[in-house]
Scaffold this motif. Structure first.
Motif, mmCIF file in Angstrom:
data_model
loop_
_atom_site.group_PDB
_atom_site.id
_atom_site.type_symbol
_atom_site.label_atom_id
_atom_site.label_comp_id
_atom_site.label_asym_id
_atom_site.label_seq_id
_atom_site.Cartn_x
_atom_site.Cartn_y
_atom_site.Cartn_z
ATOM 1 N N PHE A 95 0.979 -0.985 0.126
ATOM 2 C CA PHE A 95 -0.193 0.220 -0.014
ATOM 3 C C PHE A 95 1.241 1.327 0.340
ATOM 4 O O PHE A 95 0.948 1.838 1.258
ATOM 5 C CB PHE A 95 -0.715 -0.194 1.453
ATOM 6 C CG PHE A 95 -1.835 -1.384 1.181
ATOM 7 C CD1 PHE A 95 -2.420 -1.144 0.758
ATOM 8 C CD2 PHE A 95 -1.560 -1.842 2.357
ATOM 9 C CE1 PHE A 95 -3.592 -2.668 0.345
ATOM 10 C CE2 PHE A 95 -2.267 -3.046 2.415
ATOM 11 C CZ PHE A 95 -3.431 -3.693 1.651
ATOM 12 N N PRO A 96 0.920 1.601 -1.434
ATOM 13 C CA PRO A 96 2.195 3.410 -1.052
ATOM 14 C C PRO A 96 1.299 4.067 -0.988
ATOM 15 O O PRO A 96 1.938 5.245 -0.221
ATOM 16 C CB PRO A 96 2.735 3.428 -2.947
ATOM 17 C CG PRO A 96 2.147 1.886 -3.042
ATOM 18 C CD PRO A 96 0.571 1.304 -2.222
ATOM 19 N N VAL A 97 -0.142 4.562 -0.730
ATOM 20 C CA VAL A 97 -0.774 5.053 -0.422
ATOM 21 C C VAL A 97 -1.631 5.141 0.494
ATOM 22 O O VAL A 97 -1.812 3.475 0.781
ATOM 23 C CB VAL A 97 -0.955 6.357 -1.876
ATOM 24 C CG1 VAL A 97 -0.338 6.773 -2.404
ATOM 25 C CG2 VAL A 97 -2.237 5.201 -2.547
ATOM 26 N N LYS A 98 -2.328 5.910 1.729
ATOM 27 C CA LYS A 98 -3.773 5.206 1.838
ATOM 28 C C LYS A 98 -4.913 4.673 1.218
ATOM 29 O O LYS A 98 -4.981 4.806 0.660
ATOM 30 C CB LYS A 98 -4.368 6.313 3.072
ATOM 31 C CG LYS A 98 -3.382 6.770 4.162
ATOM 32 C CD LYS A 98 -4.089 7.563 5.115
ATOM 33 C CE LYS A 98 -3.051 7.700 6.809
ATOM 34 N NZ LYS A 98 -2.105 8.411 6.741
ATOM 35 N N GLU A 99 -5.139 3.589 2.221
ATOM 36 C CA GLU A 99 -6.687 3.489 0.956
ATOM 37 C C GLU A 99 -7.619 4.456 1.030
ATOM 38 O O GLU A 99 -7.731 5.356 1.881
ATOM 39 C CB GLU A 99 -7.338 2.018 2.348
ATOM 40 C CG GLU A 99 -8.751 0.990 1.806
ATOM 41 C CD GLU A 99 -7.888 -0.166 1.634
ATOM 42 O OE1 GLU A 99 -7.858 -0.350 1.883
ATOM 43 O OE2 GLU A 99 -9.703 0.051 -0.480
ATOM 44 N N GLY A 100 -8.094 3.982 -0.324
ATOM 45 C CA GLY A 100 -9.598 5.678 -0.014
ATOM 46 C C GLY A 100 -8.461 6.779 -0.998
ATOM 47 O O GLY A 100 -9.546 7.049 -1.625
ATOM 48 N N THR A 101 -7.537 6.650 -1.414
ATOM 49 C CA THR A 101 -7.041 7.762 -2.319
ATOM 50 C C THR A 101 -7.024 7.879 -3.498
ATOM 51 O O THR A 101 -6.762 6.515 -4.306
ATOM 52 C CB THR A 101 -4.906 8.111 -1.994
ATOM 53 O OG1 THR A 101 -4.813 7.091 -0.767
ATOM 54 C CG2 THR A 101 -4.322 8.698 -2.661
ATOM 55 N N PRO A 102 -7.727 8.507 -3.638
ATOM 56 C CA PRO A 102 -7.535 8.857 -5.697
ATOM 57 C C PRO A 102 -6.688 8.826 -6.837
ATOM 58 O O PRO A 102 -5.709 9.295 -6.002
ATOM 59 C CB PRO A 102 -8.852 9.751 -5.334
ATOM 60 C CG PRO A 102 -8.663 10.723 -4.296
ATOM 61 C CD PRO A 102 -8.403 9.727 -3.692
ATOM 62 N N GLY A 103 -6.409 7.297 -7.267
ATOM 63 C CA GLY A 103 -5.494 8.152 -8.250
ATOM 64 C C GLY A 103 -4.300 6.899 -8.055
ATOM 65 O O GLY A 103 -3.645 6.795 -8.576
ATOM 66 N N GLY A 104 -4.281 6.651 -6.421
ATOM 67 C CA GLY A 104 -3.077 5.307 -6.643
ATOM 68 C C GLY A 104 -2.964 4.566 -7.023
ATOM 69 O O GLY A 104 -4.015 3.598 -7.198
ATOM 70 N N LEU A 105 -2.069 3.157 -6.381
ATOM 71 C CA LEU A 105 -2.359 1.556 -7.074
ATOM 72 C C LEU A 105 -2.098 0.968 -6.093
ATOM 73 O O LEU A 105 -0.772 1.264 -4.987
ATOM 74 C CB LEU A 105 -2.097 1.259 -8.106
ATOM 75 C CG LEU A 105 -2.383 2.326 -9.786
ATOM 76 C CD1 LEU A 105 -0.947 1.962 -10.648
ATOM 77 C CD2 LEU A 105 -3.313 1.548 -10.019
ATOM 78 N N PHE A 106 -2.184 -0.378 -6.080
ATOM 79 C CA PHE A 106 -2.185 -1.128 -4.759
ATOM 80 C C PHE A 106 -1.840 -2.360 -5.704
ATOM 81 O O PHE A 106 -2.278 -2.936 -7.278
ATOM 82 C CB PHE A 106 -3.098 -1.742 -4.176
ATOM 83 C CG PHE A 106 -4.140 -0.295 -3.032
ATOM 84 C CD1 PHE A 106 -2.753 0.304 -2.618
ATOM 85 C CD2 PHE A 106 -4.869 -1.094 -1.962
ATOM 86 C CE1 PHE A 106 -3.663 1.367 -1.392
ATOM 87 C CE2 PHE A 106 -4.981 0.190 -0.899
ATOM 88 C CZ PHE A 106 -4.519 1.502 -1.462
ATOM 89 N N MET A 107 -0.652 -3.388 -4.948
ATOM 90 C CA MET A 107 -0.858 -4.758 -5.161
ATOM 91 C C MET A 107 -0.771 -5.415 -4.577
ATOM 92 O O MET A 107 -0.038 -5.266 -3.056
ATOM 93 C CB MET A 107 0.753 -4.642 -6.105
ATOM 94 C CG MET A 107 1.280 -5.250 -7.156
ATOM 95 S SD MET A 107 2.263 -6.780 -5.942
ATOM 96 C CE MET A 107 3.192 -7.861 -8.113
#
Ligand code: S6P
Ligand code: ZN
Length: 183
Positions: A57-69
């Protein structure tokens, strides 16, 4: 456990671990709603591991525009004539898409749209699957070895497990004469 690789996140030049990387384990006892054959389910050890998911999770859950893997390690096995499979979900923001790709082992990606049409795609090392928004997704391990696949999804997708827990998929993937078949 040695088989389970916990990825390290290289984030704009820094290596981040800890709060940005998480591993969850799902055991048979967590999959009560998943399988049709309740008698076969009840005689299984509820502590038996069905799958692990290592996520980044490079960014917080719910952040628009990010990606998870995430990387899922799904064990081989069956409950009655159904293969071990993931819980399956729609995304909470239902229009969010996802990529899955096969790393090792043999699987079937089971897909269902909101009209409850169900279809499946074969997963194998190197297979790539685009799951459009509005499509519930679940994976079954149809081989005799661990199935490893990776996934990438938007950081504002979220997970809605409720619909699938209550209503399931409209067709089930079963082993019929030694081969997987949607019924
Ligand atoms: C997340 C992505 C996968 C699954 C994982 C386990 O959007 O689809 O990482 O979380 O394969 O499946 P489930 O249905 O138990 O979350
Ligand atoms: Zn998903």
């Amino acid at each position: 456990d040695a088989l389970i690789f916990l990825p390290k996140l290289i984030f704009t030049g820094k290596e981040l671990i800890g709060e940005n990387v998480e591993r969850i384990t799902r055991r048979m006892g967590d999959l009560r709603d998943v399988f049709e054959d309740k008698a076969a389910f009840e005689v299984m050890d509820p502590n038996l591991i069905a799958y692990h998911v290592s996520s980044i999770f490079p960014v917080k859950e719910g952040t628009p525009g990010g990606l998870f893997m995430g990387i899922t390690y799904l064990m081989p096995g069956k409950v009655g004539d159904e293969y071990f499979m993931t819980k399956g979900h729609f995304h909470s923001n239902i229009d969010r898409a996802e990529f899955y790709w096969g790393v090792e082992g043999e699987g079937m990606l089971i897909l269902m749209n909101e009209a409850r049409d169900v279809w499946a795609e074969r997963m194998y090392p190197g297979s790539l699957h685009y799951i459009p928004g509005g499509i519930a997704h679940r994976v079954a391990n149809v081989g005799n070895s661990i199935l490893t696949f990776a996934a990438s999804w938007p950081s504002d997708a979220g997970h809605n497990y409720g619909i699938i827990a209550r209503e399931g998929f409209a067709r089930r993937l079963k082993e019929v004469n030694g081969k997987p078949e949607l019924i």
